[in-house]
Design a protein around this motif. Sequence first.
Motif: not given
Length: 210
Positions: A162-163, A138-146, A172-175, A193-196
């Motif tokens: 878990i979320r 979050e500090d780096e501003g990198v989009p992510f999924i879990v 933010v997706p969690i899979v 990739m779908r989230y991005l």
Amino acid sequence: MGLPGSDVRVGPAERDTLPASTAAAVKVVVVGGFGVGKTTLVKAVSEIRPLTTEETMTEASVGVDDVAGVETKTQTTVAMDFGRISLNEELVLYLFGTPGQERFWFLWKGLFEGALGAVVLIDTRRLEVSFDVLGRLEDEGVPFIVAVNRFPDAPRHPLAAIRSALDLPDPVPIVECDARDRGSSRDTLMALMRYLYTLTAAPTAATQER
């Protein structure tokens, strides 16, 4: 091309060269706490021989690396893992796996540079090792999924629970993921990739509504 008088070929193996149809190559990082399965995922999904920097854990790590819950672990990544996967004929992902121990986090800055997004692997037996990782992204501003790596002896919890435990924002997706399985790992990367794509499409939609 071969060496004179030899059958040894010089240059990359055929499987290591990019397909002629490749139109885009994207950098993705695989992050997570110590022992959550990052190297396993990169090895499982890579279509080329993966580069790993695993070293045998020694007594020098005693009291430094927290091995609670992964006491049988004997090797650890000390720099990065690298692999590649073609999601289709035109899109290729370059995968960079980060070391999990906090003492190697100084390497993360360079690995994050140019990354389009990240997969955060977590272990439900040790959720606490993921908190600082998520904060760092979050500090780096990198989009992510879990991705919840389903270890055989790990407790199963609903993804919603878990979320909540991770205080993960709703968008933010969690899979679920089995990092040992190539298909499961590939599905996880597809989810990223779908989230991005939704992140890039959202501003366009908002502009059209004005």
